[in-house]
Design an enzyme around this catalytic site. Structure first.
Site, mmCIF file in Angstrom:
data_model
loop_
_atom_site.group_PDB
_atom_site.id
_atom_site.type_symbol
_atom_site.label_atom_id
_atom_site.label_comp_id
_atom_site.label_asym_id
_atom_site.label_seq_id
_atom_site.Cartn_x
_atom_site.Cartn_y
_atom_site.Cartn_z
ATOM 1 N N ASP A 44 0.653 -1.390 0.182
ATOM 2 C CA ASP A 44 0.111 0.144 -0.337
ATOM 3 C C ASP A 44 0.796 1.139 0.262
ATOM 4 O O ASP A 44 1.613 1.267 1.046
ATOM 5 C CB ASP A 44 -0.706 -0.243 1.270
ATOM 6 C CG ASP A 44 -1.987 1.042 1.537
ATOM 7 O OD1 ASP A 44 -1.836 1.700 0.458
ATOM 8 O OD2 ASP A 44 -3.017 0.868 2.366
ATOM 9 N N ASP A 45 0.482 2.083 -0.720
ATOM 10 C CA ASP A 45 1.466 2.947 -0.882
ATOM 11 C C ASP A 45 2.999 3.200 -0.897
ATOM 12 O O ASP A 45 3.645 4.482 -0.605
ATOM 13 C CB ASP A 45 0.518 3.962 -0.198
ATOM 14 C CG ASP A 45 -0.042 4.541 -0.190
ATOM 15 O OD1 ASP A 45 -0.855 4.526 -0.733
ATOM 16 O OD2 ASP A 45 -0.926 5.904 1.305
ATOM 17 N N CYS A 82 -5.560 3.234 -4.043
ATOM 18 C CA CYS A 82 -6.060 2.428 -2.842
ATOM 19 C C CYS A 82 -7.313 1.163 -3.646
ATOM 20 O O CYS A 82 -7.772 0.168 -4.854
ATOM 21 C CB CYS A 82 -5.886 2.345 -2.198
ATOM 22 S SG CYS A 82 -6.767 3.355 -1.195
ATOM 23 N N ARG A 86 -7.219 -1.827 -6.380
ATOM 24 C CA ARG A 86 -7.839 -3.070 -5.954
ATOM 25 C C ARG A 86 -8.949 -4.006 -7.093
ATOM 26 O O ARG A 86 -9.153 -5.350 -6.934
ATOM 27 C CB ARG A 86 -8.471 -2.979 -4.713
ATOM 28 C CG ARG A 86 -6.404 -2.877 -3.353
ATOM 29 C CD ARG A 86 -7.689 -2.542 -2.170
ATOM 30 N NE ARG A 86 -5.736 -1.799 -1.537
ATOM 31 C CZ ARG A 86 -5.189 -2.800 -1.395
ATOM 32 N NH1 ARG A 86 -5.356 -3.457 -1.066
ATOM 33 N NH2 ARG A 86 -4.243 -1.578 -1.145
ATOM 34 N N LYS A 140 -5.540 -5.887 3.705
ATOM 35 C CA LYS A 140 -6.455 -4.779 3.889
ATOM 36 C C LYS A 140 -7.680 -4.539 2.085
ATOM 37 O O LYS A 140 -7.085 -5.650 1.404
ATOM 38 C CB LYS A 140 -5.965 -3.435 3.001
ATOM 39 C CG LYS A 140 -6.672 -2.579 2.880
ATOM 40 C CD LYS A 140 -5.823 -1.136 2.615
ATOM 41 C CE LYS A 140 -6.624 -0.304 1.569
ATOM 42 N NZ LYS A 140 -5.274 0.893 1.304
ATOM 43 N N ASN A 342 -0.587 2.218 -5.564
ATOM 44 C CA ASN A 342 -0.496 3.499 -6.363
ATOM 45 C C ASN A 342 0.819 3.790 -5.921
ATOM 46 O O ASN A 342 1.497 2.625 -5.253
ATOM 47 C CB ASN A 342 -1.079 4.014 -5.973
ATOM 48 C CG ASN A 342 -2.162 4.294 -4.255
ATOM 49 O OD1 ASN A 342 -3.121 3.415 -4.201
ATOM 50 N ND2 ASN A 342 -0.726 4.653 -3.378
ATOM 51 N N LYS A 402 0.282 9.349 -5.649
ATOM 52 C CA LYS A 402 -0.071 8.731 -5.890
ATOM 53 C C LYS A 402 -1.438 10.237 -5.841
ATOM 54 O O LYS A 402 -0.977 10.980 -5.344
ATOM 55 C CB LYS A 402 -0.223 8.788 -4.166
ATOM 56 C CG LYS A 402 -1.577 7.924 -3.602
ATOM 57 C CD LYS A 402 -2.177 7.206 -2.600
ATOM 58 C CE LYS A 402 -3.032 7.418 -1.797
ATOM 59 N NZ LYS A 402 -3.358 6.952 0.091
#
Length: 768
Positions: A44-45, A82, A86, A140, A342, A402
């Site tokens: 994530d990120d 995000c 996904r 997540k 991202n 992002k």
């Protein structure tokens, strides 16, 4: 007796007795020949250059080992956020087309912006299940509206409602790594440890992954499996073991300018980028490192160290999982993918945060405060995020971040390894590919055709393109279809090696946006804008963008941040002015808890206090970084309004006697006024005063004037009654369960005053 001639082929023949009946057992699904197990690890990120094998000095030996065993893609693109990435990964379609145009946090009322994946867009798990795969989801989710993540659902958008057989993780965009908001299957559960016991979510997620795969091995060893492991790392809050954090201080003391240069040099040596690639100018608002004062450099270095440590810690957990695959003998038959959703995040702003919860409620966190807490960074009472200069370095050599449709927002690492199925070892693949291309590639490798229906619902066409051929052939033909991008009005289009892109300044007309044109095949970092030299090509690509936008439900363009969050909250909770929580209730996520922002309210707990006294939490919403709690301690009724670590405590004037009582807290607000101009948001409406009163059986027993309150958010952690789950809102040791008898807690809300959309947008975007 049934007519034997009417029995269809493959059905049992049922007579009056067993003597004139014939049983039938349908054949179980068989693994298609050569089809792999699938382990997808989603970060994530994490920026394009953050893995060691993509040019970083951050220690990621286990990801690097996977890259050495297989392939790295340098042209893999995501969607800039995000939820949207996904959705594209899960369905093989463009995110607007499946209803996830922006975020799962709200439903805008338009087909492309429902915040939930359409039933007409089956997921990878739903497509693999009929062919024998067991599907496990860990970590997540964030593709379900958060207002549908409470204990009553609805559950059709949860992992088990979208094809996964088991789930353990968190539903929101982020969670505290030491006190996470966890769900097992369809039920909210407590974390199995705390910071004090050495708990960290990344390790817990891999523990659960190993358990699920070990259970699978014990029960169905011949059945293929899909494990979707989605870390919280490296989304804020950046939290990691303190020793790992401190170990990076010296490494990053040279600052983001030198770091970018070093990463680009490594990328060229690794072949990640062409040898003629140049660094673009610093992103807007990022100062030269050497112009910063020493205290700022020290603070910013520590914030970057926390980010790096979080990534290294997650990599170590991947190592444990890979060791399990080796030990259980399934590593060779497992396709492993490691990627990010991202680019690195700009939400830390120019100065970063130690605890972002204060600034998001208009409580300043000045440099003195940040430096005072420098050694707390990454710990259990911090919500830290690095300044956007370090995010710029994470995205080396790409522009922006992002949320944006320039390379820094949408170009990400992708590592694939499959010992039995990929002959290449340590090779690179450079063609353009997109998040929506991953599902058709995996179906291709598994020998599974996309179904025409899922659960009786006709399915949208798969719009991604399989890149299976590139696994074996570096010269395989590139993607043929154009690929659009859009996020908060930022737009882009890739087609045949060219990219048109527009940055959209919020609050400006869309028609005023300036489009840029890049030949990505020759300009990796988007440095040389050819819009002026090739206006006809640019015009054609702009026209193609509008056609793709209409085709995939991108329209209407909508740049709004806070307004959509506020509208969603009003629409979902509507005129509801009372919440009643009975003893025995479980955990409530924050998006379904009472919204006490910018309004008066009363909290009343009906209790029976025994002789000899009792103590504990009556109601708590939030965690150590922000929230409120009403509790008994030392015989007194206590309320804590914790705004970004500022504990505003009100204690009753005397102890509460034994017996049955109504214990209450009442918040009263003065008229709304505008603040002086604030950076990035201007003048913000806030209550002119906040007065809190404690009451025992309607009699006031204490009063306070609060210095700060919940202007923008309460907390991203949820609500409990009778206890405070893990990360304590106030000065007690969690869970501090109530030791008397609690009957119920009632929250009564007055009409909500004006909320500031810009401030809400800034806060909520940091959550994504």
């Amino acid at each position: 007796m049934a007519n034997p001639g009417s029995v269809p082929s493959g059905a049992p023949r049922i007579g009056r007795t067993i003597a004139d009946s014939t049983p039938h057992w349908p054949a179980a699904p068989q693994r298609p020949a050569g089809a792999p197990n699938i382990l997808l690890v989603l970060f994530d990120d994490v920026g394009f250059s953050d893995f060691g094998c993509y040019g970083s000095g951050i220690r990621t030996p286990h990801i690097d080992a996977l890259a050495a065993q297989g392939l790295r893609y340098t042209g893999f693109h995501t969607t800039a956020m995000c939820s949207t990435t996904r959705a594209a990964l899960l369905t093989g379609r463009n995110h607007h087309a499946v209803g996830m145009g922006c975020l799962a946090n709200f439903d805008s009322g338009f087909p492309g912006y429902r915040g939930k994946i359409s039933p007409a867009a089956g997921t990878l798990a739903e497509m693999l299940r009929p062919h024998g795969w067991r599907n496990y989801m860990v970590g997540k989710w964030h593709v379900t509206p958060l207002t549908q993540t409470g204990p009553a659902g609805p559950f059709d958008g949860w992992p088990l409602g979208r094809g996964f057989d088991r789930y353990y993780g968190f539903m929101d965009a982020e969670t505290d790594q030491y006190a996470p908001e966890l769900v097992r299957d369809n039920t909210h559960v407590d974390a199995p440890g705390t910071f004090a016991s050495g708990y960290h979510l990344s390790a817990d997620l891999v523990d659960e992954s190993i358990r699920m795969l070990a259970d699978h091995r014990a029960d169905a060893p011949d059945a293929p499996w899909l494990l979707w492991l989605a870390f919280g790392a490296c989304h804020a809050p950046h939290q990691a073991p303190v020793a790992l954090i401190r170990a990076y201080d010296d490494q990053f003391a040279h600052g983001w300018d030198v770091e970018r240069e070093q990463r680009l040099a490594r990328q060229k040596a690794l072949g990640i980028v062409p040898q003629d690639t140049e660094l673009p100018p610093r992103n807007d608002g990022v100062p030269p490192w050497n112009t910063l004062e020493e205290p700022q450099r020290r603070l910013f270095t520590r914030l970057q160290s926390a980010y790096a440590a979080m990534l290294e810690h997650a990599d170590a957990q991947i190592g444990r999982l890979m060791q399990y695959l080796q030990d259980s003998g399934v590593a060779d038959d497992t396709l492993v993918l490691v990627l990010s959703d991202n680019g690195a995040s700009q939400e830390g702003g120019p100065l970063g945060f130690v605890n972002a919860m204060g600034p998001y409620n208009l409580k300043p966190e000045d440099m003195v405060e940040k430096l005072r807490r420098i050694d707390d960074i990454g710990g259990p009472d911090t919500h830290s995020n690095f300044p956007h200069g370090w995010a710029m370095a994470a995205n080396t050599p790409l522009k922006r971040y992002k949320q944006n449709t320039h390379g820094g927002g949408i170009r990400d690492p992708l590592v694939l390894a499959w010992p039995k199925g990929i002959a290449a070892r340590g090779e690179l693949r450079h063609p353009f590919c997109h998040a929506s291309d991953l599902l058709p590639t995996l179906l291709h490798l598994c020998g599974v055709a996309p179904p025409e229906q899922v659960g009786g619902v006709d399915q949208l066409p798969i719009t991604g393109e399989s890149f299976r051929a590139s696994l074996a052939n570096a010269q395989a033909p590139a993607r043929t279809r154009p690929q659009y991008f859009e996020m908060f009005g930022h737009r882009g289009l890739w087609h045949d090696g060219w990219k048109a892109v527009a940055f959209h300044p919020p609050g400006t007309p869309f028609d005023a946006d300036r489009w840029e044109l890049y030949h990505l095949a020759q300009d990796f970092a988007e440095n040389h804008d050819l819009a002026g030299q090739q206006p006809e090509r640019l015009a054609a690509m702009q026209a193609l963008w509008w056609r793709e936008a209409e085709r995939h439900q991108v329209l209407p363009l909508d740049e709004r941040f806070g307004a959509r969050f506020a509208e969603n909250a009003r629409r979902v909770q509507g005129a509801r002015s009372q919440f009643v929580f009975h003893a025995g209730m479980g955990h409530l996520p924050t998006d379904v808890a009472p919204d006490v922002r910018a309004r008066g309210y009363t909290i009343e707990a009906e209790v029976l206090l025994p002789e000899g006294g009792c103590e504990g939490v009556l109601i708590a919403h939030g965690d150590a970084t922000s929230g409120y709690s009403l509790y008994l301690q030392g015989g007194h009724l206590v309320h804590d309004l914790n705004v970004g670590g500022l504990h505003q405590i009100l204690r009753s004037s005397g102890p509460v006697p034994a017996g049955r009582h109504r214990l209450a807290f009442r918040m009263q607000l003065g008229p709304m006024v505008l603040t002086p101009p604030l950076p990035n948001v201007g003048r913000v409406p806030v209550p002119s005063s906040r007065r809190g009163t404690l009451l025992v059986d309607d009699a006031p027993v204490g009063e306070i004037q609060f210095r700060a309150g919940f202007n923008t958010l309460i907390s991203w952690s949820g609500l409990d009654i009778g206890r405070d789950r893990a990360s304590p809102v106030s000065h007690y040791v969690a869970p501090f369960g109530f030791s008397g008898r609690l009957f119920k807690v009632t929250v009564r809300l007055q009409p909500q005053q004006e909320l500031d959309g810009a401030a809400i947008g800034n806060a909520e975007m940091a959550r994504q």
